[in-house]
Design an enzyme around this catalytic site. Structure first.
Site, PDB file in Angstrom:
ATOM      1  N   LYS A  54       0.940  -1.239   0.068  1.00  0.00           N
ATOM      2  CA  LYS A  54      -0.201   0.039   0.222  1.00  0.00           C
ATOM      3  C   LYS A  54       0.823   1.213   0.153  1.00  0.00           C
ATOM      4  CE  LYS A  54      -3.831  -2.200   2.257  1.00  0.00           C
ATOM      5  NZ  LYS A  54      -4.465  -2.570   3.648  1.00  0.00           N
ATOM      6  N   GLN A  98      -4.460  -1.343   9.670  1.00  0.00           N
ATOM      7  CA  GLN A  98      -4.456  -2.806   9.140  1.00  0.00           C
ATOM      8  C   GLN A  98      -4.932  -3.740  10.336  1.00  0.00           C
ATOM      9  OE1 GLN A  98      -3.281  -3.603   6.133  1.00  0.00           O
ATOM     10  NE2 GLN A  98      -4.233  -5.719   6.727  1.00  0.00           N
ATOM     11  N   ASP A 121     -11.273   3.286   4.356  1.00  0.00           N
ATOM     12  CA  ASP A 121     -11.716   1.614   4.116  1.00  0.00           C
ATOM     13  C   ASP A 121     -13.076   1.558   4.200  1.00  0.00           C
ATOM     14  OD1 ASP A 121      -9.869  -0.084   3.896  1.00  0.00           O
ATOM     15  OD2 ASP A 121      -8.938  -0.121   5.992  1.00  0.00           O
TER      16      ASP A 121
END
Ligand code: NDP
Length: 300
Positions: A54, A98, A121
């Site tokens: 990422k 994460q 997200d």
């Protein structure tokens, strides 16, 4: 019929190219460099790989990237304080934590602390609600990627019967919302669905997000249907040597490709789209935070 194979890897490459163009325009015309902060707590090897990918792709498209690595033992208060700091940082437009988190850190508290304006997200209740009522904002990355592939390969989705197998908050439910917005007739199937093969046989579009290797058989697929396989499963591959594994989806690709109209392979289908859509969401949030309309090709 032999299906058209949807090459998600090359589509994602093109998408990153478009994102880089939007980033360059935001910089040149508005002095804005979209910034993404990635937070990882602990040393889960799979998470480390995702996070490095990422961070690398963020920089490749011209964005600003920050990476925070906290130890396994980090107290919850430290994680929450970091998120509060990032919420207030004007260089940062997207915050990604994460998962999974170590036991002492409550993921719900962490998610609730992320500013919905920076929730790339699309995990916070506010972001989920915006998707449901069609307000602009980030959209769950994997479903957004699936939608982009469906729109660009299949075309107009209105009136099509979409069957989504799986009802997780991460994939199944947001996928259903997005396909409703496309005017599909949507069925969401799950582990209690009666006669799953019969339900899937009625689908013009199948989105498989179950996590069970090769569960959806070729003879469940309606001829000409579009099949989007989100599943990522490791299975034994004795043909590659003792103890070796290979990655397969939730759909029996070898059989389904002879029936479907379009199909995504695993690997190389939906997977590469997810990180690209995270970058797309960061352009969206950077635009909205600065009072600009997000690029229409990056949003539903
Ligand atoms: P979850 O485990 O959260 O959800 C799985 C869903 O499948 C549940 O709704 C469950 O039903 C349903 N299900 C389980 N067994 C059956 C069955 N026998 N028949 C019908 N439905 C069933 O998984 P996720 O949504 O997080 O992920 C699904 C898959 O997608 C996984 O393989 C994951 O690795 C992959 N994935 C891939 C991504 C990518 O980037 N390509 C991103 C995210 C996930 P119930 O609710 O009734 O329990």
């Amino acid at each position: 019929m032999t299906a058209q194979i949807i090459d998600g890897k090359s589509y994602a490459e093109g998408l990153r190219g478009r994102i880089a163009g939007h980033v360059a325009r935001l910089k040149a015309e508005h002095g804005i460099t979209p910034g993404l902060a990635v937070v990882i707590v602990g040393h889960d090897p799979a998470s480390q790989i995702y996070v490095s990918n990422k961070a690398r792709q963020t920089v490749e498209v011209g964005m600003y990237s920050e990476k925070y690595e906290l130890p396994d033992t980090a107290p919850e208060a430290e994680v929450l304080a970091l998120i509060e700091k990032l919420n207030a940082d004007p260089k940062i437009h997207g915050i990604l934590v994460q998962l999974p988190l170590p036991r002492q850190v409550d993921p719900n508290k962490v998610i609730a602390t992320i500013s919905p304006d920076k929730d790339v997200d699309c995990f916070t209740p506010a972001s989920v609600g915006k998707v449901q009522i069609g307000l602009p904002g980030p959209v769950a990355c994997t479903p957004l990627g699936c939608l982009m592939l469906l729109r660009d390969f299949v075309g107009d989705l209105a009136g099509k019967h979409a069957v989504i197998v799986g009802r997780s908050n991460l994939v199944g439910k947001p996928m259903a919302q997005l396909l409703l917005r496309e005017n599909c007739t949507v069925t969401v199937a799950h582990s209690r669905t009666v006669d799953l093969p019969g339900v899937v046989r009625g689908a013009d579009i199948v989105v498989a997000a179950v996590g069970r290797p090769l569960m959806i058989k070729g003879d469940w697929i309606k001829p000409g249907a579009a099949v989007i396989d989100v599943g990522i499963n490791r299975i034994a591959a004795p043909e590659k040597g003792e103890g070796k594994t290979r990655t397969v989806g939730d759909v029996d690709f070898a059989a389904a490709k002879d029936v479907a109209g379009w199909i995504t392979p695993v690997p190389g289908g939906v997977g590469p789209m997810t990180i690209a859509c995270l970058l797309a969401n960061t352009v969206t949030t950077a635009s909205l935070i600065n009072g600009l309309a997000p690029p229409s090709d990056l949003t539903p």
